[in-house]
Write an enzyme that holds these catalytic residues in place. Structure first.
Site, mmCIF file in Angstrom:
data_model
loop_
_atom_site.group_PDB
_atom_site.id
_atom_site.type_symbol
_atom_site.label_atom_id
_atom_site.label_comp_id
_atom_site.label_asym_id
_atom_site.label_seq_id
_atom_site.Cartn_x
_atom_site.Cartn_y
_atom_site.Cartn_z
ATOM 1 N N GLU A 9 -14.185 -1.123 5.854
ATOM 2 C CA GLU A 9 -13.819 -1.379 7.275
ATOM 3 C C GLU A 9 -14.701 -0.466 8.361
ATOM 4 O O GLU A 9 -14.298 -0.911 9.566
ATOM 5 C CB GLU A 9 -12.314 -0.673 7.642
ATOM 6 C CG GLU A 9 -12.324 0.950 7.125
ATOM 7 C CD GLU A 9 -10.784 1.347 7.015
ATOM 8 O OE1 GLU A 9 -9.805 0.693 6.440
ATOM 9 O OE2 GLU A 9 -10.717 2.507 7.883
ATOM 10 N N GLU A 62 -9.022 2.197 -2.135
ATOM 11 C CA GLU A 62 -9.688 1.912 -0.775
ATOM 12 C C GLU A 62 -10.587 2.910 -0.418
ATOM 13 O O GLU A 62 -9.990 3.999 -0.483
ATOM 14 C CB GLU A 62 -8.798 1.268 0.401
ATOM 15 C CG GLU A 62 -9.730 1.013 1.386
ATOM 16 C CD GLU A 62 -8.432 0.636 2.778
ATOM 17 O OE1 GLU A 62 -7.317 0.379 2.256
ATOM 18 O OE2 GLU A 62 -8.941 0.737 3.816
ATOM 19 N N GLU A 99 -4.616 -7.566 4.707
ATOM 20 C CA GLU A 99 -3.851 -6.387 5.249
ATOM 21 C C GLU A 99 -2.743 -6.949 6.421
ATOM 22 O O GLU A 99 -3.672 -7.662 7.415
ATOM 23 C CB GLU A 99 -4.837 -5.042 5.736
ATOM 24 C CG GLU A 99 -4.028 -4.037 6.234
ATOM 25 C CD GLU A 99 -4.844 -2.934 6.722
ATOM 26 O OE1 GLU A 99 -6.215 -3.165 6.772
ATOM 27 O OE2 GLU A 99 -4.486 -1.661 6.926
ATOM 28 N N ARG A 134 -14.019 -4.905 2.704
ATOM 29 C CA ARG A 134 -12.703 -4.703 3.759
ATOM 30 C C ARG A 134 -13.065 -4.645 5.220
ATOM 31 O O ARG A 134 -12.528 -4.277 6.167
ATOM 32 C CB ARG A 134 -12.495 -3.108 3.528
ATOM 33 C CG ARG A 134 -11.488 -3.087 2.089
ATOM 34 C CD ARG A 134 -10.219 -3.513 2.306
ATOM 35 N NE ARG A 134 -9.394 -2.484 3.240
ATOM 36 C CZ ARG A 134 -8.619 -2.743 4.217
ATOM 37 N NH1 ARG A 134 -8.190 -4.211 4.437
ATOM 38 N NH2 ARG A 134 -8.171 -1.999 4.965
ATOM 39 N N TYR A 153 -3.322 11.072 6.696
ATOM 40 C CA TYR A 153 -3.467 9.680 7.113
ATOM 41 C C TYR A 153 -2.410 8.781 6.388
ATOM 42 O O TYR A 153 -2.061 8.903 5.168
ATOM 43 C CB TYR A 153 -5.038 9.352 6.694
ATOM 44 C CG TYR A 153 -5.081 7.878 6.832
ATOM 45 C CD1 TYR A 153 -5.085 6.905 8.017
ATOM 46 C CD2 TYR A 153 -4.783 6.982 5.726
ATOM 47 C CE1 TYR A 153 -5.011 5.519 7.952
ATOM 48 C CE2 TYR A 153 -4.792 5.649 5.738
ATOM 49 C CZ TYR A 153 -5.177 4.966 6.816
ATOM 50 O OH TYR A 153 -5.115 3.738 6.816
ATOM 51 N N TRP A 184 -12.129 12.106 8.159
ATOM 52 C CA TRP A 184 -10.858 11.660 8.431
ATOM 53 C C TRP A 184 -10.449 10.548 7.828
ATOM 54 O O TRP A 184 -10.368 9.564 7.313
ATOM 55 C CB TRP A 184 -10.450 11.780 10.006
ATOM 56 C CG TRP A 184 -9.043 11.477 10.080
ATOM 57 C CD1 TRP A 184 -7.894 12.198 10.049
ATOM 58 C CD2 TRP A 184 -8.321 10.093 10.429
ATOM 59 N NE1 TRP A 184 -6.656 11.662 10.164
ATOM 60 C CE2 TRP A 184 -7.120 10.102 10.486
ATOM 61 C CE3 TRP A 184 -9.081 8.808 10.777
ATOM 62 C CZ2 TRP A 184 -6.420 9.127 10.689
ATOM 63 C CZ3 TRP A 184 -8.223 7.771 11.009
ATOM 64 C CH2 TRP A 184 -6.984 7.783 11.241
ATOM 65 N N ARG A 231 0.869 -1.094 -0.028
ATOM 66 C CA ARG A 231 -0.073 -0.009 0.079
ATOM 67 C C ARG A 231 0.968 1.214 0.017
ATOM 68 O O ARG A 231 1.983 1.155 0.555
ATOM 69 C CB ARG A 231 -0.903 0.058 1.195
ATOM 70 C CG ARG A 231 -1.784 1.108 1.128
ATOM 71 C CD ARG A 231 -2.701 1.126 2.556
ATOM 72 N NE ARG A 231 -2.130 1.911 3.445
ATOM 73 C CZ ARG A 231 -2.777 2.304 4.508
ATOM 74 N NH1 ARG A 231 -4.116 1.761 4.725
ATOM 75 N NH2 ARG A 231 -2.023 3.139 5.608
ATOM 76 N N HIS A 242 -9.345 6.969 2.448
ATOM 77 C CA HIS A 242 -9.805 7.031 3.786
ATOM 78 C C HIS A 242 -11.075 8.056 3.718
ATOM 79 O O HIS A 242 -11.265 8.937 4.552
ATOM 80 C CB HIS A 242 -8.703 7.612 4.744
ATOM 81 C CG HIS A 242 -8.578 6.977 5.911
ATOM 82 N ND1 HIS A 242 -9.022 7.595 7.141
ATOM 83 C CD2 HIS A 242 -8.242 5.613 6.186
ATOM 84 C CE1 HIS A 242 -8.745 6.484 8.150
ATOM 85 N NE2 HIS A 242 -8.322 5.411 7.401
ATOM 86 N N ASP A 299 -5.253 3.977 -0.013
ATOM 87 C CA ASP A 299 -6.361 4.276 0.671
ATOM 88 C C ASP A 299 -6.803 5.762 0.768
ATOM 89 O O ASP A 299 -5.737 6.498 1.114
ATOM 90 C CB ASP A 299 -6.049 3.750 2.149
ATOM 91 C CG ASP A 299 -7.385 3.785 3.083
ATOM 92 O OD1 ASP A 299 -8.388 4.328 2.825
ATOM 93 O OD2 ASP A 299 -7.181 3.145 4.073
HETATM 94 C C1 GCO Z 1 -6.438 0.902 6.970
HETATM 95 C C2 GCO Z 1 -7.330 1.670 7.838
HETATM 96 C C3 GCO Z 1 -6.655 1.930 9.428
HETATM 97 C C4 GCO Z 1 -8.107 2.717 9.970
HETATM 98 C C5 GCO Z 1 -7.773 2.415 11.289
HETATM 99 C C6 GCO Z 1 -8.731 3.196 12.369
HETATM 100 O O1 GCO Z 1 -6.761 0.853 5.868
HETATM 101 O O2 GCO Z 1 -5.848 -0.118 7.501
HETATM 102 O O3 GCO Z 1 -7.919 2.892 7.237
HETATM 103 O O4 GCO Z 1 -5.459 2.297 9.263
HETATM 104 O O5 GCO Z 1 -7.598 4.247 9.922
HETATM 105 O O6 GCO Z 1 -8.080 1.093 11.756
HETATM 106 O O7 GCO Z 1 -9.012 2.608 13.555
HETATM 107 MG MG MG Z 2 -8.293 1.836 5.354
#
Ligand code: GCO
Ligand code: MG
Length: 409
Positions: free
Chosen positions: A269, A243, A346, A290, A159, A409, A147, A219, A217
């Site tokens: 996620e 992602e 992951e 995810r 992030y 975020w 990644r 986010h 990602d």
């Molecule tokens: C990822 C995620 C994490 C989250 C985290 C929040 O793809 O691994 O985006 O980094 O930000 O799990 O609790």
């Molecule tokens: Mg993520």
């Protein structure tokens, strides 16, 4: 095999973890991960006040019945706190059943569908040389899929960039939660990000060639039309996936993205039930699921989500950052090994303190994970070690735009 004891154990070796530990009348111990990053104590209270009393004396073999009872009898359905709590019970019961059978858990899920599990690691950098170093370091560790997260000129913190986290005293590759009484404020500018990211991926492809699987990602930060534009602009760099390109509370947002790009999409996620995926899977708007086993209600419902996804050739990409404890990671690996539609896993290794609290049997060898052959999940909780690290208040960061507006975020 009746449930005799249920303890909720909070420990903070490198970060906070919540573990449910069930003991049966015949002395078997089952573990479930109940960690919900930044909201840990809400799940502790949910378990201690409202779940543990209901489990006493129950037949530990009745996994599906217990799951349905906890989900339906609460009346108030879904939500991350509820589903993390139910997941911990479900995983602990699977651990017990597999220990009672004397088999690694994946055997009870149908046995291995493959020999090993492709993992991806997290490379990042504040600039290209730092990012290239990070990619090389991951390749050196054996990772075969990587990644890519990058700083954006003009933004102070973003992030997924490890060096920024490390300069604030973090040890991991990237662990966004910070031990502090208030969440850290970061900044965001979508235009700057969209202008910068394609040039970074172009440079990475030029340096590392066409074969290395690359992931990214977003986010949740883009609107659907911005995500569509990004997906299209990244097509020449052949991502394994993009992602969380847009928040998916509005599942139809992904339809718009899909209409514009062939970049594969991964999402989920922050989802916690199959209902969050209903449109996304049925209408084939995504390519990878995810969710974390620990946030989507456990192994039982994740298996159902993945079987539903299989009908549409959608694969797994189970969430595995450091806020998933080794117990949650082991649960993911057993499921990954058993399902036919495994995609990728992951993997962010935990630190030494965490590994001393959670003794594990899973392995990472030349880029591939395997859950190991010990009966159950293959993870033991060292209770004395856990007791050395009391809970510490910690929050994920949040974002504001230049004009002060709170952003995703
Ligand atoms: C990822 C995620 C994490 C989250 C985290 C929040 O793809 O691994 O985006 O980094 O930000 O799990 O609790
Ligand atoms: Mg993520």
């Amino acid at each position: 095999m009746r449930i005799d004891r249920a303890e909720v154990i909070v420990t903070s070796p490198d970060r906070n973890f919540v573990t449910l530990r069930l003991t049966t009348d015949d002395g078997l111990v089952g573990l479930g991960d109940a960690t919900l990053n930044g909201r840990e104590l809400a799940v502790v209270a949910y378990l201690q006040e409202h779940v543990v009393p209901l489990l006493m004396g129950k037949d530990a073999h009745r996994i599906e019945d217990t799951w349905q009872f906890l989900y339906r009898s609460a009346y108030w359905r879904r939500g991350p706190v509820t589903m993390a709590a139910i997941a911990a019970v479900d995983v602990a019961l699977w651990d017990l059943k597999a220990k009672a059978a004397g088999m690694p858990l994946y055997q009870l899920l149908g046995g291995a569908s493959r020999d090993r599990l492709l993992a991806y690691g997290h490379a990042s950098g504040r600039d290209l040389p730092e990012l290239f170093d990070s990619i090389r370091k991951h390749q050196g560790l054996g990772y075969r899929a990587i990644r890519i997260q990058t700083s954006v000129p003009g933004l102070n913190a973003i992030y997924g960039v490890a060096a920024q986290a490390q300069s604030s005293g973090k040890r991991y590759d990237y662990e966004p939660a910070q031990r502090a009484d208030l969440p850290k404020e970061e900044d965001w500018d979508t235009r700057a990000y969209l202008g910068h990211l394609p040039s970074v991926l172009e440079a990475v492809r030029a340096e590392f060639g066409p074969d290395l699987p690359l992931l990214h990602d977003c986010h949740h930060r883009l609107t659907p039309i911005q995500a569509a534009k990004l997906g299209k602009s990244l097509e020449p760099f052949d991502l394994f996936w993009l992602e969380d390109c847009t928040p998916a509370e509005n599942q139809d947002g992904l339809r718009l993205v899909r209409q514009h790009t062939t970049t594969p999409l991964a999402i989920g996620e922050v989802f916690n039930t199959v209902w969050d995926y209903q449109t996304l899977i049925k209408d084939q708007l995504i390519d990878y699921v995810r969710s974390a086993v620990t946030h989507a209600g456990g192994i039982s419902p994740m298996r159902k989500i993945m079987d539903y996804a299989a009908q549409y050739q959608i694969k797994s990409g189970i969430h595995g950052p450091t806020d998933i404890s080794p117990v949650g990671m082991a649960a993911a690996l057993h499921l990954d090994l058993a399902i036919h539609n495994f995609g990728i896993q992951e993997f962010m290794p935990h630190g030494d303190l965490t590994n001393a609290v959670f003794e594990q049997s899973f392995t990472f060898t030349r880029g591939y994970l395997h859950p190991g052959e010990r009966p159950g999940l293959g993870v033991d909780l060292e209770v004395d070690e856990a007791g050395k690290y009391p809970y510490q208040t910690a929050y994920l960061p949040f974002n504001r735009l230049q004009d002060g507006t709170v952003h995703d975020w």
